[in-house]
Write an enzyme that holds these catalytic residues in place. Structure first.
Site, short mmCIF file in Angstrom:
data_model
loop_
_atom_site.label_atom_id
_atom_site.label_comp_id
_atom_site.label_asym_id
_atom_site.label_seq_id
_atom_site.Cartn_x
_atom_site.Cartn_y
_atom_site.Cartn_z
N CYS A 105 0.86 -1.18 0.00
CA CYS A 105 0.00 0.00 0.00
C CYS A 105 0.90 1.24 0.00
O CYS A 105 2.06 1.15 -0.42
CB CYS A 105 -0.98 -0.02 1.17
SG CYS A 105 -0.26 0.26 2.80
N THR A 106 0.42 2.35 0.48
CA THR A 106 1.20 3.58 0.44
C THR A 106 2.16 3.69 1.62
O THR A 106 3.37 3.70 1.46
CB THR A 106 0.27 4.81 0.37
OG1 THR A 106 -0.60 4.68 -0.75
CG2 THR A 106 1.08 6.10 0.21
N ASN B 250 2.25 1.66 4.50
CA ASN B 250 2.46 0.42 5.24
C ASN B 250 2.10 0.59 6.72
O ASN B 250 2.75 0.06 7.61
CB ASN B 250 3.90 -0.07 5.06
CG ASN B 250 4.14 -1.50 5.55
OD1 ASN B 250 5.18 -1.78 6.10
ND2 ASN B 250 3.19 -2.39 5.35
N ARG C 128 -3.61 -0.46 5.33
CA ARG C 128 -4.11 -1.57 4.53
C ARG C 128 -3.15 -2.75 4.46
O ARG C 128 -3.56 -3.89 4.70
CB ARG C 128 -4.45 -1.10 3.10
CG ARG C 128 -5.66 -0.19 3.05
CD ARG C 128 -5.85 0.40 1.68
NE ARG C 128 -4.79 1.36 1.38
CZ ARG C 128 -4.69 2.03 0.25
NH1 ARG C 128 -5.56 1.83 -0.72
NH2 ARG C 128 -3.72 2.91 0.06
N ASP D 159 -8.97 3.17 1.04
CA ASP D 159 -7.93 3.60 1.97
C ASP D 159 -8.59 4.23 3.18
O ASP D 159 -9.23 5.27 3.08
CB ASP D 159 -7.01 4.61 1.28
CG ASP D 159 -5.80 4.97 2.11
OD1 ASP D 159 -5.71 4.55 3.29
OD2 ASP D 159 -4.93 5.70 1.59
#
Length: 154
Positions: free
Chosen positions: A7-8, A10, A13, A118
């Site tokens: 994901c972006t 961590n 998600r 998100d």
């Protein structure tokens, strides 16, 4: 076989996905599968977000020891399956050498190719919805991994 969720940051998600998958792998007794997570814009060693920690605890999972990891080439090269939360995560995993081993989680799980929502900055109900979304997708993704592996070992 190593499975990597991306994901972006961590912190939401992908740590939830890693923990859900780890539990499902243990419950299904899949000895050949390990799991990890990373983020495309992660700061090293950040804890899981408060929302992720709380929702995980509601499901009997402790994310207290989680520390974020930036997505790097060595993580990509060590994974046989890379499941990403969104298209930009997929692009980054492929740019680091994960072509033909990287998919959107939702698509790999047999659904429409769309991002996993998100929850960052949302309230606890948003985190709960993301948890359920991840749980369903990961269940289907693990089914696919097991079937694909059984076909390849015949």
């Amino acid at each position: 076989m190593h499975l990597l969720f991306v994901c972006t940051g961590n912190t939401c998600r992908s740590p939830l996905a890693e923990a859900i998958a780890r539990r499902m792998i243990a419950d299904r007794a899949i000895p050949y599968l390990t799991v990890g997570s990373a983020g495309t814009s992660a700061w090293a060693d950040a804890p899981a977000s408060d929302g992720a920690l709380l929702v995980a605890l509601e499901h009997g999972i402790d994310l207290g020891d989680h520390r974020s990891r930036p997505l790097a080439q060595e993580l990509v090269s060590g994974a046989q399956v890379i499941l990403t939360m969104g298209p930009h995560h997929l692009d980054r995993a492929e740019a680091l050498g994960g072509t033909r081993r990287s998919w959107l989680l939702t698509e790999y799980a047999g659904g429409a190719p769309r991002p996993v929502s998100d929850p960052f900055g949302g309230d606890l109900d948003v985190y709960r919805a993301t948890y359920l979304e991840l749980e369903q997708a990961i269940d289907a993704a693990l089914d696919r991994i097991v079937v694909d592996r059984s076909r390849s070992t015949r």
